[in-house]
Design a protein around this motif. Structure first.
Motif, PDB file in Angstrom:
ATOM      1  N   ASN A 137       0.821  -1.202   0.000  1.00 26.86           N
ATOM      2  CA  ASN A 137       0.000   0.000   0.000  1.00 26.86           C
ATOM      3  C   ASN A 137       0.858   1.256   0.000  1.00 26.86           C
ATOM      4  N   TYR A 138       0.409   2.271  -0.737  1.00 25.95           N
ATOM      5  CA  TYR A 138       1.073   3.569  -0.655  1.00 25.95           C
ATOM      6  C   TYR A 138       0.086   4.726  -0.603  1.00 25.95           C
ATOM      7  N   PHE A 139      -1.205   4.432  -0.499  1.00 30.33           N
ATOM      8  CA  PHE A 139      -2.229   5.435  -0.247  1.00 30.33           C
ATOM      9  C   PHE A 139      -2.752   5.254   1.177  1.00 30.33           C
ATOM     10  N   PHE A 140      -2.765   6.331   1.964  1.00 33.55           N
ATOM     11  CA  PHE A 140      -3.160   6.229   3.359  1.00 33.55           C
ATOM     12  C   PHE A 140      -4.215   7.288   3.678  1.00 33.55           C
ATOM     13  N   PRO A 141      -5.466   6.851   3.941  1.00 35.33           N
ATOM     14  CA  PRO A 141      -6.501   7.823   4.290  1.00 35.33           C
ATOM     15  C   PRO A 141      -6.254   8.393   5.689  1.00 35.33           C
ATOM     16  N   VAL A 142      -6.472   9.680   5.844  1.00 39.67           N
ATOM     17  CA  VAL A 142      -6.255  10.374   7.114  1.00 39.67           C
ATOM     18  C   VAL A 142      -7.558  11.073   7.494  1.00 39.67           C
ATOM     19  N   GLY A 143      -8.010  10.861   8.706  1.00 40.85           N
ATOM     20  CA  GLY A 143      -9.261  11.469   9.147  1.00 40.85           C
ATOM     21  C   GLY A 143      -9.123  12.936   9.508  1.00 40.85           C
ATOM     22  N   ILE A 144      -8.373  13.679   8.734  1.00 42.24           N
ATOM     23  CA  ILE A 144      -8.148  15.115   8.935  1.00 42.24           C
ATOM     24  C   ILE A 144      -8.215  15.772   7.559  1.00 42.24           C
ATOM     25  N   PRO A 145      -8.904  16.909   7.416  1.00 40.29           N
ATOM     26  CA  PRO A 145      -8.977  17.566   6.112  1.00 40.29           C
ATOM     27  C   PRO A 145      -7.597  17.988   5.598  1.00 40.29           C
ATOM     28  N   ALA A 146      -7.446  17.994   4.274  1.00 43.01           N
ATOM     29  CA  ALA A 146      -6.169  18.361   3.668  1.00 43.01           C
ATOM     30  C   ALA A 146      -5.758  19.785   4.051  1.00 43.01           C
ATOM     31  N   GLU A 147      -6.721  20.700   4.123  1.00 40.73           N
ATOM     32  CA  GLU A 147      -6.406  22.079   4.486  1.00 40.73           C
ATOM     33  C   GLU A 147      -5.810  22.149   5.891  1.00 40.73           C
ATOM     34  N   THR A 148      -6.369  21.358   6.808  1.00 41.54           N
ATOM     35  CA  THR A 148      -5.864  21.344   8.183  1.00 41.54           C
ATOM     36  C   THR A 148      -4.463  20.745   8.250  1.00 41.54           C
ATOM     37  N   LEU A 149      -4.220  19.685   7.500  1.00 46.66           N
ATOM     38  CA  LEU A 149      -2.895  19.068   7.483  1.00 46.66           C
ATOM     39  C   LEU A 149      -1.840  20.069   7.009  1.00 46.66           C
ATOM     40  N   GLN A 150      -2.177  20.829   5.995  1.00 48.78           N
ATOM     41  CA  GLN A 150      -1.207  21.792   5.473  1.00 48.78           C
ATOM     42  C   GLN A 150      -1.007  22.958   6.441  1.00 48.78           C
ATOM     43  N   ARG A 151      -2.095  23.494   6.951  1.00 43.10           N
ATOM     44  CA  ARG A 151      -2.022  24.689   7.793  1.00 43.10           C
ATOM     45  C   ARG A 151      -1.420  24.412   9.165  1.00 43.10           C
ATOM     46  N   GLU A 152      -1.826  23.308   9.798  1.00 42.58           N
ATOM     47  CA  GLU A 152      -1.428  23.068  11.184  1.00 42.58           C
ATOM     48  C   GLU A 152      -0.239  22.122  11.336  1.00 42.58           C
ATOM     49  N   TYR A 153       0.022  21.273  10.314  1.00 47.50           N
ATOM     50  CA  TYR A 153       1.076  20.265  10.456  1.00 47.50           C
ATOM     51  C   TYR A 153       2.151  20.352   9.383  1.00 47.50           C
ATOM     52  N   GLY A 154       1.988  21.210   8.396  1.00 45.87           N
ATOM     53  CA  GLY A 154       2.992  21.331   7.344  1.00 45.87           C
ATOM     54  C   GLY A 154       3.086  20.125   6.435  1.00 45.87           C
ATOM     55  N   VAL A 155       1.964  19.409   6.257  1.00 44.92           N
ATOM     56  CA  VAL A 155       1.921  18.212   5.423  1.00 44.92           C
ATOM     57  C   VAL A 155       1.012  18.471   4.229  1.00 44.92           C
ATOM     58  N   LEU A 156       1.546  18.293   3.034  1.00 43.05           N
ATOM     59  CA  LEU A 156       0.750  18.449   1.823  1.00 43.05           C
ATOM     60  C   LEU A 156       0.101  17.112   1.503  1.00 43.05           C
ATOM     61  N   ALA A 157      -1.230  17.044   1.611  1.00 47.32           N
ATOM     62  CA  ALA A 157      -2.005  15.831   1.359  1.00 47.32           C
ATOM     63  C   ALA A 157      -2.974  16.072   0.218  1.00 47.32           C
ATOM     64  N   MET A 158      -3.587  14.997  -0.272  1.00 47.97           N
ATOM     65  CA  MET A 158      -4.575  15.101  -1.336  1.00 47.97           C
ATOM     66  C   MET A 158      -5.982  15.165  -0.775  1.00 47.97           C
ATOM     67  N   PRO A 159      -6.816  16.083  -1.274  1.00 53.14           N
ATOM     68  CA  PRO A 159      -8.233  16.031  -0.909  1.00 53.14           C
ATOM     69  C   PRO A 159      -8.880  14.799  -1.537  1.00 53.14           C
ATOM     70  N   VAL A 160      -9.900  14.270  -0.898  1.00 51.32           N
ATOM     71  CA  VAL A 160     -10.542  13.058  -1.400  1.00 51.32           C
ATOM     72  C   VAL A 160     -11.179  13.285  -2.771  1.00 51.32           C
ATOM     73  N   SER A 161     -11.519  14.526  -3.077  1.00 52.12           N
ATOM     74  CA  SER A 161     -12.147  14.823  -4.367  1.00 52.12           C
ATOM     75  C   SER A 161     -11.265  14.445  -5.553  1.00 52.12           C
ATOM     76  N   VAL A 162      -9.948  14.303  -5.337  1.00 53.88           N
ATOM     77  CA  VAL A 162      -9.051  13.858  -6.401  1.00 53.88           C
ATOM     78  C   VAL A 162      -9.458  12.472  -6.905  1.00 53.88           C
ATOM     79  N   PHE A 163     -10.032  11.669  -6.020  1.00 51.32           N
ATOM     80  CA  PHE A 163     -10.401  10.289  -6.358  1.00 51.32           C
ATOM     81  C   PHE A 163     -11.850  10.167  -6.821  1.00 51.32           C
ATOM     82  N   GLY A 164     -12.642  11.209  -6.651  1.00 47.45           N
ATOM     83  CA  GLY A 164     -14.034  11.159  -7.047  1.00 47.45           C
ATOM     84  C   GLY A 164     -14.915  11.852  -6.030  1.00 47.45           C
ATOM     85  N   GLU A 165     -16.220  11.684  -6.172  1.00 48.84           N
ATOM     86  CA  GLU A 165     -17.161  12.329  -5.259  1.00 48.84           C
ATOM     87  C   GLU A 165     -17.176  11.616  -3.912  1.00 48.84           C
TER      88      GLU A 165
END
Length: 341
Positions: free
Chosen positions: A290-318
């Motif tokens: 596996n190399y995709f890991f779902p995180v129960g935190i919004p992508a905006e929060t990961l970037q703003r509060e933790y300095g981690v660039l993540a993908m929003p789920v919308s990249v994969f679909g609705e």
């Protein structure tokens, strides 16, 4: 945000911040390029029937099912053929809404109007009552970006869904299953006799759109037309030669891929803050390959509060799930970890 839009956004954010941890790379072929086998130089003729038997042997399936093993050019090609056939039989099709947007592109190109069901944070099978139409449910096992195999309880639910109507069938995309034999849940669903399995050398051998197998259900007379469609649209002789080399001379490459991805996953986990790591389900962190890991935190929060660039789920679909997805493919998680940009 669609995939192409996110890629542009990602590059802008990385250019603007040298301290941002890039956990949003998706190109596994670039990340694992040293493991990809070279194509053969010879021009030996390879027969589809021999490749079908070699594939069945590798995954510990009965070789007498070679007549059900349709050789194709990969899962995407296989689904295109299947979807066009589903239109001819006026089938109803269910697709996962948050796995792979190409599923919907292929279905609509075939003239289908697919319905959908979510897989995040866990698969929720459709509840619509069955009718007299053929009905097909596509699922991925393991699934991304869920990042894990179906649980026993989820397999129970799929079997129950099948039993509700004799007209129901499954399509299983197993491209992310890098082991042999296939996962226990996949084998159990194959044993129902009502499953079409799709697999390819795309992820295990890092050769996309080259060779795959679509294993039809045994003794299903209604699939005769589908088998004819595959036989009329085979891979090229060069693709068949490459597939033969991958299955024989490079049979250990999927194990190497799993090992490298496990190491990358550990490097990712070491770099993530404890709160972020705790928001990734354990089943996703431990799923082989596996190399995709779902995180129960919004992508905006990961970037703003933790300095981690993540993908929003919308990249994969609705999806209505508020979490995000991180990957272990970035340069920072490679064999010689790069300095974070």
């Amino acid at each position: 945000m669609r995939f192409d839009e996110f890629q542009e956004f990602r590059q802008r954010r990385l250019d603007a911040s040298s301290s941002l941890l890039d956990a949003a790379e998706t190109n596994v072929y670039r990340a694992l390029a040293p493991l990809r086998p070279e194509p053969p130089a010879d021009t030996t003729k390879v027969h589809r029937c021999d490749l079908a038997r070699a594939w069945l042997r590798r995954f510990e399936l009965p070789e007498d099912r070679s007549g059900d093993a349709m050789v194709c050019r990969g899962v995407r090609h296989g689904l295109g053929v299947v979807f066009h056939w589903l239109r001819t039989v006026q089938a109803r099709l269910w697709l996962p809404s948050d796995v792979y947007p190409v599923y919907f592109e292929l279905a609509r190109a075939a003239g289908l109007a697919p319905a959908s069901y979510p897989t995040l944070p866990a698969p929720a099978l459709p509840r619509s009552p069955a009718d007299d139409r053929p009905e097909y449910l596509l699922l991925a096992n393991p699934s991304k970006p869920l990042g894990r195999y179906l649980s026993d309880a989820e397999c129970d639910a799929v079997v129950s869904w099948l039993r509700e109507s004799p007209h129901r069938r499954l399509l299983i995309d197993s491209v992310y299953d890098l082991g042999a034999p296939f996962a226990a849940g996949t084998r159990r669903l194959l044993d129902t006799g009502r499953t079409v399995l799709l697999h390819s050398v795309t992820k295990g051998w890092l050769w996309p759109r080259t060779f795959g197998v679509v294993l039809l259900g045994p003794a299903q007379a209604e699939l005769a037309g589908l088998a004819d469609a595959f036989r009329a649209d085979p891979p090229s002789p060069e693709q068949l030669r490459l597939a033969d080399r991958l299955l024989t001379e490079h049979s250990d490459v999927p194990r190497q891929v799993v090992g490298e991805l496990a190491a990358r996953g550990e490097r990712l986990f070491e770099r993530l803050p404890d709160e972020v790591l705790a928001a990734i389900p354990a089943a996703s962190r431990t799923c082989p390959g596996n190399y995709f890991f779902p995180v129960g935190i919004p992508a905006e929060t990961l970037q703003r509060e933790y300095g981690v660039l993540a993908m929003p789920v919308s990249v994969f679909g609705e999806s209505s799930w508020p979490g995000s997805v991180v990957t272990s493919l970035g340069d920072a998680f490679g064999p010689t970890p790069a300095v974070s940009r």
